[in-house]
Design an enzyme around this catalytic site. Structure first.
Site, PDB file in Angstrom:
ATOM      1  N   HIS A  60      28.529  43.310  30.387  1.00 51.24           N
ATOM      2  CA  HIS A  60      29.325  43.576  31.592  1.00 51.24           C
ATOM      3  C   HIS A  60      30.797  43.395  31.221  1.00 51.24           C
ATOM      4  O   HIS A  60      31.145  42.403  30.564  1.00 51.24           O
ATOM      5  CB  HIS A  60      28.887  42.559  32.660  1.00 51.24           C
ATOM      6  CG  HIS A  60      29.504  42.679  34.002  1.00 51.24           C
ATOM      7  ND1 HIS A  60      30.077  43.821  34.493  1.00 51.24           N
ATOM      8  CD2 HIS A  60      29.629  41.742  34.996  1.00 51.24           C
ATOM      9  CE1 HIS A  60      30.519  43.601  35.725  1.00 51.24           C
ATOM     10  NE2 HIS A  60      30.257  42.347  36.046  1.00 51.24           N
ATOM     11  N   GLU A  81      33.403  42.907  33.211  1.00 51.92           N
ATOM     12  CA  GLU A  81      34.273  42.151  34.114  1.00 51.92           C
ATOM     13  C   GLU A  81      34.849  40.940  33.371  1.00 51.92           C
ATOM     14  O   GLU A  81      34.155  40.296  32.570  1.00 51.92           O
ATOM     15  CB  GLU A  81      33.516  41.709  35.375  1.00 51.92           C
ATOM     16  CG  GLU A  81      34.475  41.206  36.440  1.00 51.92           C
ATOM     17  CD  GLU A  81      33.874  41.104  37.847  1.00 51.92           C
ATOM     18  OE1 GLU A  81      32.652  41.233  38.003  1.00 51.92           O
ATOM     19  OE2 GLU A  81      34.679  40.877  38.783  1.00 51.92           O
ATOM     20  N   ASP A  99      35.400  37.875  33.837  1.00 52.33           N
ATOM     21  CA  ASP A  99      34.810  36.527  33.771  1.00 52.33           C
ATOM     22  C   ASP A  99      33.788  36.427  32.640  1.00 52.33           C
ATOM     23  O   ASP A  99      33.411  35.324  32.238  1.00 52.33           O
ATOM     24  CB  ASP A  99      34.200  36.084  35.109  1.00 52.33           C
ATOM     25  CG  ASP A  99      33.266  37.092  35.732  1.00 52.33           C
ATOM     26  OD1 ASP A  99      33.405  38.287  35.460  1.00 52.33           O
ATOM     27  OD2 ASP A  99      32.392  36.680  36.516  1.00 52.33           O
TER      28      ASP A  99
HETATM   29 FE1  FEO Z   1      30.622  40.858  37.800  1.00 53.33          FE
HETATM   30 FE2  FEO Z   1      30.363  37.526  36.927  1.00 53.33          FE
HETATM   31  O1  FEO Z   1      31.043  39.262  36.926  1.00 53.33           O
END
Ligand code: FEO
Length: 393
Positions: free
Chosen positions: A77, A79, A81
């Site tokens: 992913h 993103e 984080d």
């Molecule tokens: Fe969609 Fe924890 O990021």
């Protein structure tokens, strides 16, 4: 702290005890960014952490294996984080190839200068042999972003599920049986409501794809790893993905000079005549995060505000804007509120209900300045109506 998931897998992530906000979601218990090291004859890191904590991840992974021996960095992913620390990790693991799907590679190329990176682009279902450990990759688009992917360790039946099944929950326990289960499930529900709720259909598609895999553990990217309660969290997701309602009425209101507050109380009194859960929520006292969690499984949602400057109270507008974006489905409701000159506030509340496809159970209830006895009886009757509807569940 026990970080060993299995013979071949270690947790090497970061516990963020202090974080209190995820783009509007209040994370009262902090969070974790879970990264995992899978070691066959070759080593693969599964995901990274937020950029400021990349050094912590590298220290954790480096304590298990020399970083130059890490052959692969799986990016499930993009993103930040989870991928925020990727540039630092790629720089430190000089032999590593980044493993991801096409969409994720596109995103990473936009986030980072990837000119010197080695990529291995994997297709849905493709496998990667680490020598004694086989990773299999499954696209799970929109759980949570278009490029989202889950990784499955075939031999040990561990699903690295990315955001799905996560919780924002900082704890020394890495596993569901090392923490209070009620807390883990409550945080999983709050997480689902605030992050995943708009993607119920993609979740259903992902569960159909992944649910047939033998699952010994589900290792998400946030919070505890599910090993004692795999079936339980799967069952919860099957309910949450359709916003399954329970016998619960939520009455959320903002008030200026107590008129709308008194209307809300009368409505709650009417609902409380039946054997249903009732949540009477003064929006000034509750974070949006908690309103959304209540909305996920409520049967009925009543929203109230007086008219302010031809609209609604700003806290209510903020809460409803947040809730509207998260798209709860299958709910019933109504709008109510007081006004002085023109009942514009209730018009705006009605628009919010329409946009969220919350089916009205009755006409909006309005009063000028103060609710009289007849208005309060209308509110009590509306409360009874809300409760009656919720008894259908
Ligand atoms: Fe969609 Fe924890 O990021």
């Amino acid at each position: 702290m026990n970080t060993q998931l299995s013979q071949h897998v270690r947790w090497v992530g970061y516990i963020d005890w202090s974080v209190r906000d995820f783009h509007g979601y209040r994370t009262e218990r902090g969070s974790t960014y879970n990264a995992y090291l899978v070691s066959g004859r070759q080593h693969a890191l599964i995901d990274t952490v937020k950029a400021p904590y990349a050094a912590d991840l590298l220290a954790h992974a480096g304590a298990c294996v020399p970083l130059e021996q890490i052959e692969y960095i799986v990016c499930n992913h993009a993103e930040p984080d989870h991928a925020g620390g990727l540039a630092q990790v790629v720089a430190a693991c000089q032999q590593a190839t980044v493993v991801c799907n096409t969409k994720c590679a596109e995103a990473l190329r936009l986030y980072f200068d990837t000119a010197g990176w080695k990529f291995r682009i994997v297709a849905d279902g493709e496998k990667l042999d680490l020598g004694g450990c086989t990773l299999q990759f499954f696209d799970t688009p929109m759980v949570h972003w278009p490029e989202s992917m889950a990784t499955y360790l075939v031999e040990e039946q561990i699903l690295f599920s990315m955001d799905a099944f996560g919780q924002h929950y900082a704890t020394a326990g890495r596993f569901d049986d090392e923490v209070l289960l009620d807390v883990a499930l409550a945080e999983a529900k709050t997480y689902y409501a605030n992050i995943v709720m708009p993607y119920g259909r993609p979740v259903a598609t992902a569960l159909a794809k992944l649910g047939s895999l033998p699952l010994r553990m589900i290792a998400p990217s946030h919070g505890v790893i599910w090993r004692a309660n795999v079936e339980k969290i799967l069952a919860c997701y099957r309910e949450w993905m359709v916003c399954k309602s329970v016998r619960k009425v939520v009455i959320a209101y903002a008030s200026m000079w107590n008129s709308t507050r008194v209307m809300a109380q009368a409505m709650a009194d009417g609902a409380l005549e039946s054997d249903v859960e009732v949540r009477l929520i003064d929006i000034d006292t509750v974070h949006d995060t908690d309103l959304v969690s209540e909305a996920l499984d409520c049967a009925c949602l009543a929203i109230g505000s007086p008219t302010l400057n031809q609209g609604i109270m700003p806290r209510m507008a903020a809460a409803l804007t947040y809730l509207r974006g998260l798209r709860p489905t299958g709910k019933y409701g109504l709008a109510f509120g007081s006004y002085g000159w023109a009942p514009r506030g209730v018009d705006e509340l009605t628009q919010y209900l329409q946009t969220m496809q919350i089916a009205p159970l009755c006409e909006p209830i309005i009063c000028r300045f103060r609710p009289d006895a007849a208005t309060l009886e209308k509110c009590r009757a509306a409360g009874r109506l809300l409760a009656k509807k919720s008894l259908d569940y």
